[in-house]
Design a protein around this motif. Structure first.
Motif, PDB file in Angstrom:
ATOM      1  N   TYR A 144       0.830  -1.199   0.000  1.00 18.91           N
ATOM      2  CA  TYR A 144       0.000   0.000   0.000  1.00 18.91           C
ATOM      3  C   TYR A 144       0.875   1.263   0.000  1.00 18.91           C
ATOM      4  N   ARG A 146       3.940   1.415  -1.146  1.00 15.45           N
ATOM      5  CA  ARG A 146       4.558   1.526  -2.484  1.00 15.45           C
ATOM      6  C   ARG A 146       3.567   2.124  -3.469  1.00 15.45           C
ATOM      7  N   LEU A 147       2.302   1.692  -3.365  1.00 11.10           N
ATOM      8  CA  LEU A 147       1.262   2.190  -4.261  1.00 11.10           C
ATOM      9  C   LEU A 147       1.082   3.698  -4.082  1.00 11.10           C
ATOM     10  N   GLN A 148       1.078   4.119  -2.806  1.00 14.35           N
ATOM     11  CA  GLN A 148       0.912   5.552  -2.532  1.00 14.35           C
ATOM     12  C   GLN A 148       2.080   6.351  -3.085  1.00 14.35           C
ATOM     13  N   THR A 150       4.039   5.452  -5.603  1.00 18.27           N
ATOM     14  CA  THR A 150       3.937   5.467  -7.063  1.00 18.27           C
ATOM     15  C   THR A 150       2.894   6.464  -7.516  1.00 18.27           C
ATOM     16  N   GLN A 151       1.765   6.489  -6.762  1.00 15.87           N
ATOM     17  CA  GLN A 151       0.694   7.416  -7.108  1.00 15.87           C
ATOM     18  C   GLN A 151       1.178   8.864  -7.045  1.00 15.87           C
TER      19      GLN A 151
END
Ligand SMILES: Nc1ncnc2c1ncn2[C@@H]1O[C@H](COP(=O)(O)OP(=O)(O)OP(=O)(O)O)[C@@H](O)[C@H]1O
Ligand SMILES: [Mg+2]
Length: 410
Positions: A144, A146-148, A150-151
């Motif tokens: 999560y 990492r996703l944030q 990347t976002q």
């Protein structure tokens, strides 16, 4: 029980937090019955004692009684889970605390056991799944995060792209008035008094025109900066569309870049219909459109080429509607529109390029300073005026026809 208990990958380090000596003893016995090695087994009777041990050792799992002499209920759990988020906690509740046990899962415990209702095997399994759940929870949290990241990187990249596009657009649009200023100041310098003669060597009327051009070029550059501020939301956008004479704007645009035509000895032929009705437009923006089209024509023209500028009224045919893919809510066959054609005598546009010329940054002139924004800006300005721009190769001789279509006022 025939079932083989699940295997742990490492010897376990376990902390038992239990104030009841009998319950503690039962747990410790069960843990000693483990087929799996336990590398560290400690126990505490109070929350403070548990914290002290957690500070000294790193445990894989804490088996926690919620009601201790120094802490009660879910507070016992939240004080530990908040302080040691990486530790797996399995609750060991009394039978009457069944509901509290279930709720503890949402406060950070990985499993709960009811005292007196489990065997060594069940305990073993509960610890195994609790550790597995914690591992997955950690992986999920990391994914999560990492996703944030990347976002936010994507958002940053998107912002950079927009800033890049704006910067190139501004550079392009400001270069035109700067070219006028640069040309006219060179001209004025040449008009300054000669040391010996002490008199102006230029024609006062021409000097007046050059000064007017400079003032207007500065206004245009200023208008572009204002537009950027509007875009960025710094000032409120105000539309300055009003009924204008298109022919006058064409003459004006031509005068702004006439030196470009002179350099290549291009002959300009004007076929402007003086009876065309007025059009409701933002003068500066349409000047910008015409300068873009005329500069493209100059760049494409050979030395000594011809540039034709035409304005006329035209009744829209079914053929126009099809070939220009006209929006039916704005134009329909039989309507009268005002057309403006800019025709050059260059080599035309390759068929495979015709589809791409309105794409931002498409250019075949990169080596000569082309940015590839002129036509995309032109298209968006014409759309803002409920008009269209169409570019096509001329069929009966070489060259390109850039056509603007406007709706008449009223
Ligand atoms: N009159 C023309 N004759 C031949 N090719 C043209 C003509 N007008 C446009 N093109 C082609 O369309 C491309 C895109 O034009 P556009 O005006 O958008 O960008 P540009 O002229 O290359 O750069 P700039 O951003 O400085 O205007 C040009 O690079 C050229 O290949
Ligand atoms: Mg261009």
């Amino acid at each position: 029980m025939n079932e083989t208990p699940p295997k742990f990958t490492q010897p376990l380090k376990i902390l038992v937090v239990e104030d009841n000596a009998i319950d503690r003893r039962i747990l410790e016995t069960m843990l000693h019955e483990f087929s799996h090695p336990v590398s560290l087994l400690k126990s505490a009777e109070t929350l403070a004692g548990a914290i002290q041990l957690l500070e000294q050792h790193s445990f894989d799992v804490v088996i926690l009684d919620l009601n201790l002499p120094d802490s009660e209920g879910k507070d016992t759990l939240t004080s530990l889970s908040a302080r040691y988020p990486d530790v797996t906690i399995v609750i060991n509740t009394g039978a009457y605390e069944d509901e509290l046990g279930i709720n503890t899962l949402s406060y950070g415990a990985q499993d709960f056991l009811v005292k007196g209702k489990y065997t060594a095997y069940v305990l073993h399994k509960a610890l195994h799944y609790a550790l597995e759940r914690k591992r997955l929870e950690r992986e999920l949290t990391a994914a999560y995060q990492r996703l944030q990241e990347t976002q936010s990187q994507l958002l940053q990249m998107e912002k950079m792209k927009v800033i890049g596009e704006i910067a190139s657009g501004i550079a392009h649009e400001i270069r035109n008035p700067l070219a006028t200023i640069s040309y006219d100041t060179t001209f004025l310098q040449a008009c300054l008094p000669d040391r010996q003669e002490q008199i102006l060597s230029g024609d006062p009327a021409k000097i007046q025109i050059a000064l007017t051009n400079i003032r207007e070029a500065v206004q245009r550059a200023n208008g572009i900066v204002n537009e950027l501020l509007n875009f960025a939301g710094k000032t409120s956008a105000s539309s300055s569309k009003k009924p204008e004479n298109l022919n006058e704007i064409i003459e004006k645009s031509l005068s702004l870049i006439r030196h470009e035509f002179h350099k290549k000895h291009i002959q300009v032929v004007g076929r402007l219909d003086q009876s065309i009705p007025q059009v409701n437009i933002d003068r500066n923006r349409i000047e910008q459109v015409l300068v873009n089209l005329m500069l493209n024509a100059v760049h494409a023209s050979p030395q000594g080429g011809i540039l034709e500028l035409k304005t006329y009224c035209q009744t829209i045919s079914e053929d126009h509607c099809r070939s220009y893919n006209l929006d039916k809510s704005k134009f329909k066959a039989g309507d009268t529109v005002i057309m403006c054609d800019v025709e050059d005598s260059g080599n035309g546009i390759l068929p495979e390029h015709l589809q791409k010329i309105f794409e931002p940054f498409f250019t075949t002139k990169r080596d000569f300073g082309g940015v590839g924004l002129g036509l995309s800006i032109t298209k968006s300005i014409m759309e803002n005026h409920n008009g269209i721009v169409a570019i096509e190769n001329i069929t009966d001789h070489t060259g390109v026809r850039a056509r603007l279509v406007f709706q008449p006022c009223g």
